[in-house]
Design a protein around this motif. Structure first.
Motif, PDB file in Angstrom:
ATOM      1  N   ARG A 137      40.685  44.020  12.437  1.00 45.98           N
ATOM      2  CA  ARG A 137      39.902  44.542  13.563  1.00 45.98           C
ATOM      3  C   ARG A 137      38.929  43.476  14.045  1.00 45.98           C
ATOM      4  N   ARG A 138      38.757  43.393  15.392  1.00 50.34           N
ATOM      5  CA  ARG A 138      37.754  42.486  15.966  1.00 50.34           C
ATOM      6  C   ARG A 138      36.816  43.387  16.778  1.00 50.34           C
ATOM      7  N   PHE A 139      35.688  43.745  16.132  1.00 55.37           N
ATOM      8  CA  PHE A 139      34.782  44.701  16.767  1.00 55.37           C
ATOM      9  C   PHE A 139      33.761  44.012  17.682  1.00 55.37           C
ATOM     10  N   GLY A 140      33.332  42.781  17.319  1.00 52.82           N
ATOM     11  CA  GLY A 140      32.414  42.058  18.202  1.00 52.82           C
ATOM     12  C   GLY A 140      30.947  42.085  17.807  1.00 52.82           C
ATOM     13  N   SER A 141      30.641  42.578  16.618  1.00 54.93           N
ATOM     14  CA  SER A 141      29.256  42.496  16.117  1.00 54.93           C
ATOM     15  C   SER A 141      29.306  42.206  14.624  1.00 54.93           C
ATOM     16  N   ALA A 142      28.879  41.008  14.262  1.00 57.71           N
ATOM     17  CA  ALA A 142      28.920  40.613  12.852  1.00 57.71           C
ATOM     18  C   ALA A 142      28.060  41.535  11.995  1.00 57.71           C
ATOM     19  N   ALA A 143      26.900  41.930  12.544  1.00 59.29           N
ATOM     20  CA  ALA A 143      25.989  42.796  11.773  1.00 59.29           C
ATOM     21  C   ALA A 143      26.689  44.118  11.442  1.00 59.29           C
TER      22      ALA A 143
ATOM     23  N   THR B 299      37.035  40.827  11.518  1.00 61.27           N
ATOM     24  CA  THR B 299      36.839  39.390  11.687  1.00 61.27           C
ATOM     25  C   THR B 299      36.212  39.105  13.035  1.00 61.27           C
ATOM     26  N   GLY B 300      35.888  37.833  13.269  1.00 60.62           N
ATOM     27  CA  GLY B 300      35.400  37.400  14.579  1.00 60.62           C
ATOM     28  C   GLY B 300      36.277  36.258  15.045  1.00 60.62           C
ATOM     29  N   ILE B 301      36.642  36.265  16.313  1.00 55.30           N
ATOM     30  CA  ILE B 301      37.548  35.237  16.858  1.00 55.30           C
ATOM     31  C   ILE B 301      36.717  34.208  17.621  1.00 55.30           C
ATOM     32  N   PRO B 302      36.819  32.926  17.235  1.00 54.13           N
ATOM     33  CA  PRO B 302      36.039  31.913  17.965  1.00 54.13           C
ATOM     34  C   PRO B 302      36.525  31.800  19.410  1.00 54.13           C
ATOM     35  N   HIS B 303      35.608  32.050  20.342  1.00 54.84           N
ATOM     36  CA  HIS B 303      36.002  32.042  21.757  1.00 54.84           C
ATOM     37  C   HIS B 303      35.811  30.667  22.372  1.00 54.84           C
ATOM     38  N   ARG B 304      35.983  30.592  23.676  1.00 52.45           N
ATOM     39  CA  ARG B 304      35.898  29.329  24.415  1.00 52.45           C
ATOM     40  C   ARG B 304      34.624  28.559  24.041  1.00 52.45           C
TER      41      ARG B 304
ATOM     42  N   VAL C 291      15.752  38.104  12.971  1.00 50.83           N
ATOM     43  CA  VAL C 291      15.956  39.207  13.916  1.00 50.83           C
ATOM     44  C   VAL C 291      16.959  38.867  15.017  1.00 50.83           C
ATOM     45  N   ASP C 292      17.907  39.752  15.217  1.00 51.68           N
ATOM     46  CA  ASP C 292      18.797  39.698  16.384  1.00 51.68           C
ATOM     47  C   ASP C 292      18.586  40.988  17.171  1.00 51.68           C
ATOM     48  N   PRO C 293      17.979  40.915  18.351  1.00 54.81           N
ATOM     49  CA  PRO C 293      17.702  42.156  19.083  1.00 54.81           C
ATOM     50  C   PRO C 293      18.979  42.892  19.490  1.00 54.81           C
ATOM     51  N   ILE C 294      19.977  42.143  19.977  1.00 51.96           N
ATOM     52  CA  ILE C 294      21.265  42.779  20.304  1.00 51.96           C
ATOM     53  C   ILE C 294      22.376  41.937  19.682  1.00 51.96           C
ATOM     54  N   ASP C 295      22.906  42.391  18.570  1.00 48.81           N
ATOM     55  CA  ASP C 295      24.073  41.715  18.007  1.00 48.81           C
ATOM     56  C   ASP C 295      25.304  42.413  18.575  1.00 48.81           C
ATOM     57  N   GLY C 296      26.114  41.610  19.271  1.00 50.17           N
ATOM     58  CA  GLY C 296      27.237  42.193  20.012  1.00 50.17           C
ATOM     59  C   GLY C 296      26.949  42.114  21.505  1.00 50.17           C
ATOM     60  N   THR C 297      26.307  41.019  21.902  1.00 50.85           N
ATOM     61  CA  THR C 297      25.886  40.876  23.309  1.00 50.85           C
ATOM     62  C   THR C 297      27.075  40.925  24.270  1.00 50.85           C
ATOM     63  N   THR C 298      28.180  40.325  23.875  1.00 53.26           N
ATOM     64  CA  THR C 298      29.353  40.336  24.773  1.00 53.26           C
ATOM     65  C   THR C 298      29.819  41.769  25.019  1.00 53.26           C
ATOM     66  N   ASN C 299      29.825  42.582  23.967  1.00 49.03           N
ATOM     67  CA  ASN C 299      30.165  44.006  24.157  1.00 49.03           C
ATOM     68  C   ASN C 299      29.184  44.651  25.124  1.00 49.03           C
TER      69      ASN C 299
ATOM     70  N   TRP D 118      35.603  38.446   7.498  1.00 52.00           N
ATOM     71  CA  TRP D 118      35.335  37.006   7.463  1.00 52.00           C
ATOM     72  C   TRP D 118      35.084  36.480   8.868  1.00 52.00           C
ATOM     73  N   GLU D 119      34.251  35.479   8.964  1.00 56.19           N
ATOM     74  CA  GLU D 119      33.981  34.825  10.250  1.00 56.19           C
ATOM     75  C   GLU D 119      33.261  33.504  10.001  1.00 56.19           C
ATOM     76  N   SER D 120      33.475  32.546  10.916  1.00 55.42           N
ATOM     77  CA  SER D 120      32.778  31.249  10.837  1.00 55.42           C
ATOM     78  C   SER D 120      31.899  31.061  12.060  1.00 55.42           C
TER      79      SER D 120
END
Ligand code: LIP
Length: 265
Positions: free
Chosen positions: A186-192, A158-163, A86-94, A207-209
């Motif tokens: 596109r980088r939307f910010g929620s893998a789910a 995709t997802g961009i690895p941040h700091r 379970v992920d309660p909020i996927d896309g927390t940064t958004n 794709w994302e790592s």
């Protein structure tokens, strides 16, 4: 009308209940944004509250199942076969930034295999759901991955690895290859939701790592049940262990793997 299994109904009801509180909290975040006060503490309490609701609802329906929770970690259960991821909020940064693109993600694993997934976007009331062998749906509509067969026509998420995240140099190489070969990234910010978009045919691939199991558990079922493929970068099914994900429609998954392999060298 679609006939859904009792377990999928439980997952959807739990996601909706957590989603209602989340929409209210998101409204508060937007106000905090404007007043320039810190939002992080507020968001982490929203995250914890949503996870509590999900845990309560899911364990009420299936008391023995184990959990793997983003906030609460591992919770063992009497049932040794089943585990909620379970992920309660996927896309927390958004969420923190007042960007309305985040989701509740609930996956159900049985004996090491993902068998059901719900990705619920509360802002738009979009319920992506799938169960092994029963297909993938967005609300009442059956989902099918896109039919595009050439990378040159493909839009990839995709997802961009941040700091502080590893793999930045690898990612830059992958990005250059994707920029050269595809119709857009596109980088939307929620893998789910990225996985849900592949299932819905909105993106041809993703794709994302460096992901966590709760980011992707539910989305894996969605993609597979919509006729797509999901693997790690080597084509194996180690996504939950490795945190590496490559998803694509049935025509492009292999081409994506080849593109990424070549890019990494
Ligand atoms: C997020 C993922 C996103 C990834 C972020 C993060 P969270 O999950 O969904 O795709 O790029 O780094 O892992 O932290 O919002 O649950």
């Amino acid at each position: 009308m679609i006939v859904r299994s009792p377990i999928l109904n439980v997952m959807m009801a739990a996601a909706r209940k957590a989603g209602r509180g989340m929409v209210r909290d998101f409204g508060e975040v937007e106000k905090l944004q404007v007043s320039k006060k810190g939002t992080s503490d507020f968001v982490s309490s929203a995250d914890i509250k949503a996870e509590k609701t999900l845990r309560q609802e899911l364990s009420k329906a299936r008391p023995g199942f184990a959990f793997l929770l983003e906030e609460g970690g591992v919770v063992t259960g009497d049932d040794k076969s089943h585990r909620w991821i379970v992920d309660p909020i996927d896309g927390t940064t958004n969420f923190i930034h007042g960007i309305p693109h985040f989701a509740v993600s609930i996956g159900l694993e049985r004996d090491g295999e993902m068998i059901a997934g719900v990705v619920y976007e509360p802002i738009s009331d979009s319920m992506f759901h799938a169960e092994k062998g029963a297909g993938a749906f967005l609300n009442e509509w059956r989902l099918r991955v896109s039919a595009r067969r050439d990378l040159s026509e493909a839009v990839l998420a995709t997802g961009i690895p941040h700091r502080g995240r590893p793999g930045q140099q690898h990612f830059v190489k992958e990005l250059v290859a994707a920029m050269e070969q595809t119709a857009g990234i596109r980088r939307f910010g929620s893998a789910a939701l990225d996985l849900a978009y592949v299932a819905a045919g909105r993106c041809e691939g993703y794709w994302e790592s460096g992901l966590k199991p709760w980011d992707i558990a539910a989305g894996i079922v969605l993609v597979k049940e919509a006729g797509g493929y999901v693997s790690d970068f080597t084509g194996r099914a180690s996504m939950l262990e490795s945190g590496d994900v490559v998803a694509g429609n049935d025509k492009l998954h292999v081409k994506l793997l080849a593109m990424l392999r070549e890019a990494r060298g």
